[in-house]
Design a protein around this motif. Sequence first.
Motif, PDB file in Angstrom:
ATOM      1  N   SER A 173       0.950  -0.993   0.239  1.00 47.53           N
ATOM      2  CA  SER A 173      -0.010   0.063   0.130  1.00 47.53           C
ATOM      3  C   SER A 173       0.674   1.325  -0.048  1.00 47.53           C
ATOM      4  O   SER A 173       0.321   2.283  -0.104  1.00 47.53           O
ATOM      5  N   PHE A 174       2.144   0.988   0.135  1.00 46.31           N
ATOM      6  CA  PHE A 174       3.283   2.192   0.212  1.00 46.31           C
ATOM      7  C   PHE A 174       4.509   1.704  -0.275  1.00 46.31           C
ATOM      8  O   PHE A 174       4.888   0.645   0.322  1.00 46.31           O
ATOM      9  N   GLY A 175       5.306   2.641  -0.709  1.00 45.07           N
ATOM     10  CA  GLY A 175       6.630   2.316  -0.735  1.00 45.07           C
ATOM     11  C   GLY A 175       7.321   1.654  -1.905  1.00 45.07           C
ATOM     12  O   GLY A 175       8.570   1.394  -2.226  1.00 45.07           O
ATOM     13  N   SER A 176       6.452   1.577  -2.773  1.00 43.43           N
ATOM     14  CA  SER A 176       7.039   0.870  -4.110  1.00 43.43           C
ATOM     15  C   SER A 176       6.196   1.607  -5.352  1.00 43.43           C
ATOM     16  O   SER A 176       4.986   1.690  -5.189  1.00 43.43           O
ATOM     17  N   ASN A 177       6.991   1.890  -6.509  1.00 42.95           N
ATOM     18  CA  ASN A 177       6.295   2.145  -7.665  1.00 42.95           C
ATOM     19  C   ASN A 177       5.974   1.045  -8.258  1.00 42.95           C
ATOM     20  O   ASN A 177       5.434   1.086  -9.640  1.00 42.95           O
ATOM     21  N   SER A 178       6.447  -0.155  -8.286  1.00 39.55           N
ATOM     22  CA  SER A 178       6.235  -1.401  -8.963  1.00 39.55           C
ATOM     23  C   SER A 178       4.913  -1.958  -8.517  1.00 39.55           C
ATOM     24  O   SER A 178       4.813  -2.010  -7.025  1.00 39.55           O
ATOM     25  N   SER A 179       4.399  -2.623  -9.433  1.00 44.02           N
ATOM     26  CA  SER A 179       3.208  -3.190  -9.114  1.00 44.02           C
ATOM     27  C   SER A 179       3.269  -4.812  -8.372  1.00 44.02           C
ATOM     28  O   SER A 179       4.387  -5.239  -8.587  1.00 44.02           O
ATOM     29  N   ASP A 180       2.593  -4.881  -7.090  1.00 41.67           N
ATOM     30  CA  ASP A 180       2.918  -6.063  -6.453  1.00 41.67           C
ATOM     31  C   ASP A 180       2.157  -7.192  -6.729  1.00 41.67           C
ATOM     32  O   ASP A 180       0.980  -7.409  -6.253  1.00 41.67           O
ATOM     33  N   PHE A 181       2.702  -7.748  -7.796  1.00 42.75           N
ATOM     34  CA  PHE A 181       1.814  -9.164  -8.371  1.00 42.75           C
ATOM     35  C   PHE A 181       2.161 -10.251  -7.211  1.00 42.75           C
ATOM     36  O   PHE A 181       3.079 -10.425  -6.416  1.00 42.75           O
ATOM     37  N   LYS A 182       1.062 -11.182  -7.202  1.00 42.29           N
ATOM     38  CA  LYS A 182       1.210 -12.163  -6.109  1.00 42.29           C
ATOM     39  C   LYS A 182       1.246 -13.486  -6.613  1.00 42.29           C
ATOM     40  O   LYS A 182       0.807 -13.661  -7.888  1.00 42.29           O
ATOM     41  N   GLY A 183       1.838 -14.390  -5.883  1.00 47.40           N
ATOM     42  CA  GLY A 183       1.866 -15.871  -6.592  1.00 47.40           C
ATOM     43  C   GLY A 183       3.484 -16.327  -6.765  1.00 47.40           C
ATOM     44  O   GLY A 183       4.332 -15.736  -6.065  1.00 47.40           O
ATOM     45  N   LEU A 184       3.633 -17.344  -7.630  1.00 47.49           N
ATOM     46  CA  LEU A 184       4.962 -17.830  -7.919  1.00 47.49           C
ATOM     47  C   LEU A 184       5.164 -16.790  -9.111  1.00 47.49           C
ATOM     48  O   LEU A 184       4.730 -17.199 -10.235  1.00 47.49           O
ATOM     49  N   LEU A 185       6.340 -16.208  -8.893  1.00 46.07           N
ATOM     50  CA  LEU A 185       6.401 -15.141 -10.013  1.00 46.07           C
ATOM     51  C   LEU A 185       7.527 -15.834 -10.805  1.00 46.07           C
ATOM     52  O   LEU A 185       7.828 -15.404 -11.927  1.00 46.07           O
ATOM     53  N   GLU A 186       8.073 -16.917 -10.588  1.00 47.48           N
ATOM     54  CA  GLU A 186       9.108 -17.561 -11.341  1.00 47.48           C
ATOM     55  C   GLU A 186       9.088 -18.950 -11.314  1.00 47.48           C
ATOM     56  O   GLU A 186       8.598 -19.501 -10.278  1.00 47.48           O
ATOM     57  N   PRO A 187       9.215 -19.756 -12.294  1.00 45.48           N
ATOM     58  CA  PRO A 187       9.025 -21.465 -12.023  1.00 45.48           C
ATOM     59  C   PRO A 187      10.362 -21.816 -10.956  1.00 45.48           C
ATOM     60  O   PRO A 187      11.509 -21.232 -10.925  1.00 45.48           O
ATOM     61  N   PRO A 188       9.803 -22.632  -9.992  1.00 40.62           N
ATOM     62  CA  PRO A 188      10.622 -22.910  -9.027  1.00 40.62           C
ATOM     63  C   PRO A 188      11.661 -23.744  -9.471  1.00 40.62           C
ATOM     64  O   PRO A 188      11.357 -24.535 -10.568  1.00 40.62           O
ATOM     65  N   ILE A 189      12.923 -24.037  -8.621  1.00 44.49           N
ATOM     66  CA  ILE A 189      13.873 -25.011  -8.970  1.00 44.49           C
ATOM     67  C   ILE A 189      13.985 -25.875  -7.935  1.00 44.49           C
ATOM     68  O   ILE A 189      14.192 -25.720  -6.799  1.00 44.49           O
ATOM     69  N   LEU A 190      13.971 -27.181  -8.374  1.00 51.73           N
ATOM     70  CA  LEU A 190      14.286 -28.399  -7.406  1.00 51.73           C
ATOM     71  C   LEU A 190      15.711 -28.964  -7.962  1.00 51.73           C
ATOM     72  O   LEU A 190      15.796 -29.512  -8.957  1.00 51.73           O
ATOM     73  N   GLY A 191      16.640 -28.735  -7.131  1.00 49.99           N
ATOM     74  CA  GLY A 191      17.967 -29.321  -7.565  1.00 49.99           C
ATOM     75  C   GLY A 191      18.645 -28.352  -8.534  1.00 49.99           C
ATOM     76  O   GLY A 191      18.923 -27.171  -8.626  1.00 49.99           O
ATOM     77  N   GLN A 192      18.780 -29.216  -9.784  1.00 49.41           N
ATOM     78  CA  GLN A 192      19.278 -28.535 -10.995  1.00 49.41           C
ATOM     79  C   GLN A 192      18.043 -28.465 -12.234  1.00 49.41           C
ATOM     80  O   GLN A 192      18.202 -27.880 -13.060  1.00 49.41           O
ATOM     81  N   THR A 193      16.853 -28.541 -11.776  1.00 53.00           N
ATOM     82  CA  THR A 193      15.888 -28.973 -12.720  1.00 53.00           C
ATOM     83  C   THR A 193      14.837 -27.709 -12.424  1.00 53.00           C
ATOM     84  O   THR A 193      14.291 -27.482 -11.219  1.00 53.00           O
ATOM     85  N   VAL A 194      14.576 -26.907 -13.355  1.00 54.31           N
ATOM     86  CA  VAL A 194      13.441 -25.883 -13.430  1.00 54.31           C
ATOM     87  C   VAL A 194      12.121 -26.543 -13.654  1.00 54.31           C
ATOM     88  O   VAL A 194      11.894 -27.438 -14.614  1.00 54.31           O
ATOM     89  N   LEU A 195      11.288 -26.175 -12.796  1.00 55.81           N
ATOM     90  CA  LEU A 195       9.930 -27.377 -12.732  1.00 55.81           C
ATOM     91  C   LEU A 195       8.851 -26.517 -13.553  1.00 55.81           C
ATOM     92  O   LEU A 195       8.776 -25.388 -13.492  1.00 55.81           O
TER      93      LEU A 195
END
Length: 649
Positions: free
Chosen positions: A481-503
């Motif tokens: 609600s304050f302090g950032s000019n960028s939009s605060d998207f919610k969720g997993l913003l990038e694909p998670p990584i397990l070990g060396q694998t991009v899921l």
Amino acid sequence: MAPQKLLCLPSLLLLLLTRLLPQADTRSFVVDRDHDRFLLDGAPFRYVSGSLHYFRVPRVLWADRLFKMRMSGLNAVQFYVPWNYHEPEPGVYNFNASRDLFAFLKEATLANLLVILRPGPYICAEWEMGGLPAWLLRKPKIRLRTSDPDFLAAVDSWFKVLLPKIHPWLYHNGGNIISIQVENEYGSYGACDMSYMRHLAGLFRALLGDKILLFTTDGPEGLKCGSLQGLYTTIDFGPADNMTKIFALLRKYEPRGPLVNSEYYTGWLDYWGQNHSTRSVPAVTKGLENMLKLGASVNMYMFHGGTNFGYWNGADEKGRFLPITTSYDYDAPISEAGDPTPKLFAIRNVISKFQEVPLGPLPPPSPKMMLGPLSLHLDGNLLAFLDFLCPQGPIHSILPMTFEAVNQDHGYMLYRTYLIHTVSEPAQFWVPNNGVHDRAYVMVDGVFQGVLERNMKHNLFLTGKKGAKLDVLLENMGRLSFGSNSSDFKGLLEPPILGQTVLTQWLMFPLKVDNLVKWRFPNQLLKSSHPQTPSGPTFYSTTFPILDSGGDTFLFLPGWTKGQVWINGFNLGRYWTKRGPQQTLYVPRPLLFPRGALNKITLLELENVPLRPQIQFLDRPILNGTVHKTHICSLSAESASEPMELSGH
Ligand SMILES: CCCCNC(=S)N1C[C@H](O)[C@@H](O)[C@@H](O)[C@H]1CO
């Protein structure tokens, strides 16, 4: 007396009255620059106002809170209008029940309080996304609070609905609104887009006419980009600030006219994981008296704070993401439960030195109730109710999608994928670029593995067989609600990584938890699900009667970790007992059924429950409980640098 004589009497009386009472066409609220003051109906006027947010108080309690404000000596009430509270979907409007802004305006009139209205479109206020609707972010490149055509189109559409409804309530039209704020502390935002501010000013003038006083509010550092020719410039500061210096700065923008502090902080907000904030009575009253001596008009922010029910809390970004607590008590003169505090009586005493305060006592604190301990029974893990929580079924995508991309504004979403090969040795599970917004509860084949948290906790170590279900429950903790000019998207913003694998290959389940709790109360589904071991996101519930007439009460969850609470289907808000400082949730008596009926309480515990899943209702709040200091971890998941201790507030 003959009937026709009788008939003429009322009209004579009416004629006489119309001469005595100010009429809509003689009603006025203006700035008198010759004498540095306001004029109300032509007479010198100074407002001593307080902020109360109708959207943080159940409608049934509005009259009580406004009456107490009037009895405190205030002659005006200031409040925001949160756009996202009234337009939940584009073109869908809600002004009903506790969202009935016009019923609140009427209650303010009945309490003999003038109104200072702040409709935004951005309001800050520690409210979810500062009042802007999350659906704006379905256009990911939108530039909020600027002259971006997409943003202005949505703003225009909203204000073309709201402002014509406000028009009859303007003071010179016979209503009680004496002034209206344009935007909110725009000078603190950094975009400094004056064509945006000019657009807003033009829109307000077009829809509200040229009589209403339009103003801006900024902190001392924001006046340059927050003020605009044609809008009366006001400022905000608190008890510890240098009033003389700040008002001198204000005079550079408003050489003549009344000095106005639109937000004099009587307390302050609380963040989860930071110390409880307070402001001392002597400091608050000294600053107030000094301003009143100068003839300034003052609005005290907050006079009554109320509660961030549901998912409505916002967040700040001060070095890191800091969600606001459920309580918005704000250490305000009227407590979250609506009780007058010593701070209120001290303020009332100061006001009485400058203007009439209503005679008569303030109402006493409301009756309070203790109950319990009550034992809750396990309804089942959240995953057991997936069909009911996401009846339309999941959305499939190679890469994870944000809440906004699947039109889920608040609450929770489950992300599911399947391991494409066996992980026999513990492998690091993490999301690049701090991409967990905001907390992730991780399960493998339904077994809780732990939590990842934005800025705080970046990795877990997992094992799993090929084909195992990897479930990540994402919690939206409230948009900045304050302090950032960028939009605060919610969720997993990038694909998670397990070990060396991009899921990749993800199923997204937007969860309608409130519907499940409201309409298909979990314990009615028990037959169709077998509660597994109580770990990770799990529903608990029970029913209970209240004793005799009952009273306000404060839900205490000793030993519980973090989650959400519903009472009789009403989303009471978030609890985070483990982190603090807030340890209790305010439960207004009107939420509870009277003696003889059974009340239902449902908890969604996201992490771990106490050995004995019990709760209590106390007769007093605990807002400054021990804080489990949250450590800031390094941003790069690999480095195991020593976490920094976060300083207090
Ligand atoms: C930590 C700074 C948070 C920014 N907000 C500030 S300064 N405030 C000014 C803002 O206008 C108001 O809506 C409230 O948000 C208030 C704090 O309660």
